[in-house]
Design a protein around this motif. Structure first.
Motif, short mmCIF file in Angstrom:
data_model
loop_
_atom_site.label_atom_id
_atom_site.label_comp_id
_atom_site.label_asym_id
_atom_site.label_seq_id
_atom_site.Cartn_x
_atom_site.Cartn_y
_atom_site.Cartn_z
N LYS A 84 12.27 22.75 -54.83
CA LYS A 84 12.36 22.35 -56.24
C LYS A 84 11.19 22.91 -57.03
O LYS A 84 11.36 23.39 -58.16
CB LYS A 84 12.40 20.83 -56.34
CG LYS A 84 12.58 20.32 -57.76
CD LYS A 84 12.67 18.79 -57.80
CE LYS A 84 12.85 18.29 -59.23
NZ LYS A 84 12.94 16.80 -59.26
N GLU A 85 9.99 22.86 -56.44
CA GLU A 85 8.80 23.42 -57.10
C GLU A 85 8.96 24.93 -57.27
O GLU A 85 8.65 25.48 -58.33
CB GLU A 85 7.56 23.12 -56.27
CG GLU A 85 6.29 23.84 -56.73
CD GLU A 85 5.85 23.46 -58.14
OE1 GLU A 85 5.22 24.30 -58.82
OE2 GLU A 85 6.14 22.31 -58.57
N ARG A 136 11.35 19.11 -51.82
CA ARG A 136 10.29 19.09 -52.84
C ARG A 136 9.71 20.49 -53.05
O ARG A 136 9.44 20.90 -54.18
CB ARG A 136 9.20 18.11 -52.42
CG ARG A 136 9.66 16.65 -52.45
CD ARG A 136 8.61 15.74 -51.82
NE ARG A 136 7.34 15.81 -52.52
CZ ARG A 136 6.21 15.29 -52.04
NH1 ARG A 136 6.20 14.71 -50.85
NH2 ARG A 136 5.10 15.37 -52.73
N SER A 187 12.96 16.48 -46.36
CA SER A 187 12.41 15.90 -47.59
C SER A 187 11.33 16.81 -48.19
O SER A 187 11.32 17.06 -49.40
CB SER A 187 11.83 14.52 -47.29
OG SER A 187 11.18 13.99 -48.43
N CYS A 220 18.23 20.29 -50.04
CA CYS A 220 17.36 21.44 -50.32
C CYS A 220 18.14 22.74 -50.50
O CYS A 220 17.68 23.65 -51.21
CB CYS A 220 16.30 21.61 -49.23
SG CYS A 220 16.90 21.97 -47.58
#
Length: 323
Positions: free
Chosen positions: A163-164, A160, A156, A192
């Motif tokens: 993605k950033e 994130r 998880s 991911c």
């Protein structure tokens, strides 16, 4: 994936750094109480991210390192080493609650490694809050050299974080790894992996993640999970690349005396990313990764075989690659 024509682009390397105490060659079958003389016992500095950053800097790349150490003597020594290499420590996180990670590395007569690691080290405590604020700097390539090292960077958190990283237009994301610790599979990692441009598992790591033996099938599985360009490292056999429907087999540079394979995979990634930053073709990137790794395995320690771009470039040209 076509050659994007990068030239002297900035590279941010993210992941683990540690102090290594290395001894070899070790006859593991002969270890008993008492002492055993070694040809080499050295204190060096390692961890996938540190190795990549140091090799990239010595090759002449513009590189920044994001990592985590403790506020202790080992951490101060590691920071001093980075400064001596010309790598800024501004993005190194200092943790007052955890020790700097220290590994004992035993190297056998074939150059293979056996690690004794500390699960309480600062490397294991890196989390999303440490990392995300440091990703806002202007960098063209981000290399995450530590999948499965930091428990707090679970799937998880990785999703994130990736993605950033990819929210910055045109930025490339490369991912290296260690063996999965909790039975993770490619299916688990799909959220991911769709953000990843290059992934660099070795043969064993790819098999553990896919459950399949065939490396070509494994490369396809990574691609089907969203990775733009899987690259599977094969040690003395070189590597294979899967790109846009075709495979490329890139041979290793022949090494007559492999002394220590510590850092070979990290130096391959560093050489590959150096090629990307210079606008090499994918085949040239892989060849440069292979020759960079060949220099490293001839010495003791993860980075000592490369002190400039000269030796890898000589071997690169020797393999018949003309720029």
């Amino acid at each position: 994936m076509k050659n994007r024509g990068f030239s002297d682009k900035k590279i941010l390397v993210l992941g683990h750094s540690n102090v290594d105490v290395m001894a070899g060659p070790v006859d593991l079958s002969g270890i008993t109480a008492g002492s055993q003389p070694m040809e080499d016992i050295v204190i060096s500095y390692g961890g996938g991210a540190l190795n990549e950053a140091v090799i990239l800097k010595r090759l002449g790349a513009d590189v920044q390192l994001v990592s985590k150490v403790g506020e202790d003597e080992a951490g101060e020594q590691l920071l001093g080493f980075l400064e001596s290499e010309g790598i800024s420590c501004e993005s190194i996180i200092k943790d007052p609650t955890s020790p700097t990670s220290v590994n004992v590395v035993l190297v056998d007569e074939k150059g293979e490694r056996f690690f004794l690691t500390d699960p309480k080290g600062a490397n294991r405590k890196m989390d999303l809050g440490d990392v995300v604020p440091l990703l806002k700097t202007e960098t063209d390539i981000v290399s995450f050299g530590a999948m499965f090292v930091s428990p707090l960077l679970d799937i998880s958190a990785l999703t994130r974080m990736f993605k950033e990283i990819k929210s910055h237009s045109g930025r490339l994301l490369a991912v290296d790894m260690t063996k999965p610790k909790n039975g993770e599979t490619v299916r688990d990692l799909r959220p991911c992996l769709r953000y990843v441009d290059f992934i660099f598992p070795n043969e064993e790591e790819s098999r553990m993640l896919t459950g399949k033996e065939d490396i070509y099938e494994n490369a396809l599985i990574f691609a089907e999970a969203g990775v733009k360009c899987p690259v599977i490292k094969r040690g003395s056999k070189g590597c294979i690349i899967y790109d846009n429907g075709r495979f490329m087999e890139i041979p290793a540079y022949p090494v007559k005396n492999a002394k220590d394979t510590t850092g070979a995979g990290d130096s391959f990634v560093a050489g590959f990313l150096y090629g990307i930053s210079k606008g090499f073709s994918l085949e040239e990137c892989a060849r440069f990764g292979n020759v960079t790794a060949s220099c490293v395995v001839e010495g003791m320690g993860a980075t000592y075989g490369v002190d400039s771009v000269q030796k890898p470039m000589e071997r690169f040209r020797e393999m018949g690659t003309v720029l």
